[in-house]
Design an enzyme around this catalytic site. Structure first.
Site: not given
Ligand code: GLA
Length: 724
Positions: A460, A527
């Site tokens: 990430d 997301d």
């Protein structure tokens, strides 16, 4: 110095998969692209030269500038009034170089006269004897018809500050519209279309990552073009750090598409003998956006290290538990995951250091004894017992000020001045160009990979770089070095663990480009797993990447990010077309819901060879609230389509959905792929039955299928199989 090609220009014509690229390399200036687009067919030397000449005449009025055509790297000395491709100087001198081509090599062999070739590499070397700068340009035609090019600047004089190296390709006058992307968190790849008017459309990125708002692929198109029709040219800069995509239309009518890396002030100083290698710039041409996308997909799939179509169905723990790591609860999640056919279990954020929330712990990549007193072994063992692979989340380039690492080495945080940059998610960027910092981060990652059998890392990157300077060197810009160090680190990790898969995630889909994709194996598209948003996200992220690289999860009925509520049929059907996963707390599901989930997973596993090797076709923008998309096997023997009701259908009888990509000469059986309850259907169309109906390919292509009446935000999946 007789460092020049003599005589007539070298001309190279590259052809592959219906594309031509015609390059003219005169001795006295940088190469000129005379054509990039539809295949011109085989040309002999005379016709290749006359084709170059046909495009060469510049119409000008008396008194206008005696300018030549723009080169691959447009040069001011030719009279080019637009943005130069190469910018730099030696403290104000040598700022307008004039290059002479010294050699042209086609597939490694020095070329003279005219050469025609298929998928191959052309290397052009040029030198400016006055500024002592050497340039090496590489242009490759790939099998898929995709073209890629990159430049290398070699400084043979005193220190030279390179401010920009961008490469450009011409598009014709009928490329009158631009299409590219923007976005923000949860809304990646928002399409923007606009006229290709006079001026510069520059998409500059200074975020240190590709960006949630990245231009992604910058297209110029014919008027009114769509997925299926209209000449379309697209460029993509394969660099995960600061970069620019540019479309320029000058007042003489020249239209260019291009781009390159973007440097911060003073960032790229080349001492004598030093060189800079720019990123690949990819260029795809096709009739319609789908055919442009196919060139990218075919290229990615042709790479030896491309993922297998048997993508393991994944469960990711983020939306199930967030930071609440509890061994008992997670082991139970593993058990439930095993029951429904999950093949890879990924432990998301929260397992390390003091990471009990997003404000602490980044930088300390050791398993937290507070939440995992026995380490991760009990969890990993359970994962293996249930026949799954284990994956783990990391964010190695980042640090929270509240971490042991930041306390020990505050000087490793990137900053341009004494105070730290503005915060985002309470975290800062670690400077991987500092060798000690790089080693400390890498060592921690390798220790985790050595202790645990990790098959997958979700890598990430949750903040933009702001004032990304190198602290110990008085804050000099460090973006180029940072991205290069990241690539090096990923490369080292892959070399040590060749079977490891890495996902590129950046607050969702904030780092998706063909640079990072050389070192990673899938992307987290967004997301947002709300299927209504995902329909659009998948459709447009697919402009660059094929479905097997798009992480796509079935989340809970009530979306955590948008608060919308959706049936499992729509959530399942939407996720089905990517690299399938689950992002739902299985502990909070009923046995019936798990049975339906298991059915989606089984169907995905059954059809993934098709889903992950087939050709993607996207139906037009919504008509009457409906759109469709599908994947057709390369041999066109079968296909899967999804017909989606985005809003209430605005006509009495829903329209027909035409199914692209099938062979009009063959017959196909069409049947619904029903999982659980049919999705809000009121009066099923004639083809809606277990055995389906047989229809000629021509009818499916030209007339299409009657769309069932559906509630908004529902969809159906259809399986089409050749008969006979
Ligand atoms: C980012 C990712 C999410 C999740 C969180 C964890 O936002 O995009 O999927 O991994 O970080 O902090």
């Amino acid at each position: 110095m007789t460092d020049r090609l003599s005589g007539t220009p070298v001309v190279v014509h590259l052809r592959s998969a219906g594309c031509s690229f015609l390059l003219e390399c005169p001795a006295e200036q940088l190469p000129i692209v005379r054509h990039w687009g539809a295949d011109l067919g085989a040309l002999d030397a005379a016709s290749a030269r006359s084709t170059c000449l046909a495009g060469a005449a510049q119409g000008r009025l008396p008194g206008e500038l005696d300018a030549g055509p723009a080169a691959l790297i447009p040069e001011p000395w030719t009279g080019w009034m637009g943005r130069p491709g190469l910018l730099g100087s030696r403290q104000g001198r040598n700022w307008s170089p004039r290059f002479a081509v010294t050699t042209v090599r086609v597939d490694g062999v020095e070329a003279a006269g005219y050469t025609e070739a298929g998928a191959t590499t052309v290397e052009i070397t040029a030198f400016d004897a006055e500024s002592l700068i050497r340039l090496v340009l590489v242009v490759e035609m790939l099998e898929s018809g995709l073209v890629r090019m990159r430049g290398r600047v070699i400084n043979e004089g005193e220190e030279y500050e390179l401010s920009e190296l961008s490469l450009y390709l011409p598009v014709p006058a009928h490329a009158v519209e631009l299409l590219d992307f923007s976005g923000r968190w949860g809304m990646e790849r928002q399409v923007q279309r606009q006229p290709f008017g006079i001026g510069t459309h520059a998409r500059e990125n200074r975020r240190g990552r590709t960006g949630l708002d990245s231009a992604y692929v910058l297209h110029a198109t014919e008027r009114g073009s769509d997925f299926a029709h209209g000449e379309t040219w697209g460029v993509h800069v394969a660099w995960s750090g600061n970069h620019r995509h540019v479309a320029e239309h000058d007042s003489t009518g020249i239209r260019l598409l291009g781009g390159g890396e973007l440097f911060l002030p003073g960032e790229m100083r080349l001492a004598g003998g030093e060189e800079y290698l720019g990123p690949w710039i990819y260029a795809a041409y096709g009739d319609g956006l789908d055919r442009v996308a196919h060139r990218f997909h075919d290229y990615l799939r042709s790479r030896p290290h491309h993922v297998s179509p048997r993508r393991p169905v994944t469960l990711n723990t983020w939306e199930a538990v967030y930071f609440e790591h509890d061994q008992k609860r997670l082991v139970e999640l593993v058990r439930l995951a095993g029951e429904i056919g999950i093949e890879r279990f990924v432990l998301d954020d929260g397992w390390f250091g003091g990471r009990r929330n997003s404000r602490a712990g980044l930088g300390d990549w050791t398993v937290s004894a507070d939440v995992w007193p026995h380490g991760l072994h009990p969890l990993v063992d359970a994962v293996h017992q249930h026949g799954m692979e284990f994956g783990i989340w990391m964010e190695p380039e980042m640090v929270n000020p509240d971490s042991d690492l930041a306390r020990a080495h505050p000087e490793w945080i990137m900053a341009a001045r004494r105070e730290l940059p503005v915060e985002q998610r309470t975290q800062h960027v670690l400077n991987l160009s500092i060798p000690e910092c790089y080693d400390a981060v890498l060592e921690q990652i390798l220790a985790i990979l050595a202790e645990y059998p990790v098959a997958f890392v979700k890598w990430d990157h949750n903040r933009d770089h702001v004032e990304a300077g190198v602290q110990p060197r008085a804050g000099v810009p460090g973006e180029h070095a940072q991205t290069s160090a990241l690539y090096r680190m990923l490369h080292e990790i892959k070399a040590a663990h060749p079977a490891l898969e890495i996902e590129s995630c950046a607050a969702g889909g904030g780092r998706i480009d063909l640079g990072i994709l050389e070192l990673t194996d899938r992307v987290w598209v967004s997301d947002v797993s709300d299927p209504l948003e995902r329909q659009r996200l998948m459709r447009w992220t697919g402009q660059l990447l094929p479905p097997e690289l798009l992480g796509s999860h079935i989340a809970s009925p009530h979306s955590h990010t948008t608060s919308r509520h959706h049936d499992l049929s729509f959530r399942g059907a939407t996720a089905f077309f990517g690299h399938l996963g689950v992002e739902w707390d299985l502990g909070d599901t009923t046995p019936e819901e798990r049975a339906v989930l298991a059915r989606w997973i089984a169907l995905h596993r059954k059809h993934r060879d098709l889903l992950h090797t087939g050709t993607v076709w996207r139906g037009p923008d919504p008509a009457h609230g409906i759109w469709s998309h599908g994947v057709v096997a390369k041999d066109r023997t079968q296909a899967l389509y999804e017909i989606v009701s985005l809003t209430w259908c605005t006509t009495g009888a829903p329209p027909h959905a035409r199914l692209s990509g099938l062979d009009p000469q063959r017959r196909y059986r069409v049947r619904p792929l029903v999982v659980g309850t049919p999705p809000g259907g009121f009066s099923p169309p004639a083809w809606w039955s277990e055995e389906g109906i047989e229809v000629p390919g021509a009818a499916l292509t030209h007339i299409g299928l009657q769309v069932p009446v559906m509630h908004p935000e529902h969809s159906v999946v259809i399986h089409v199989e050749q008969v006979g």
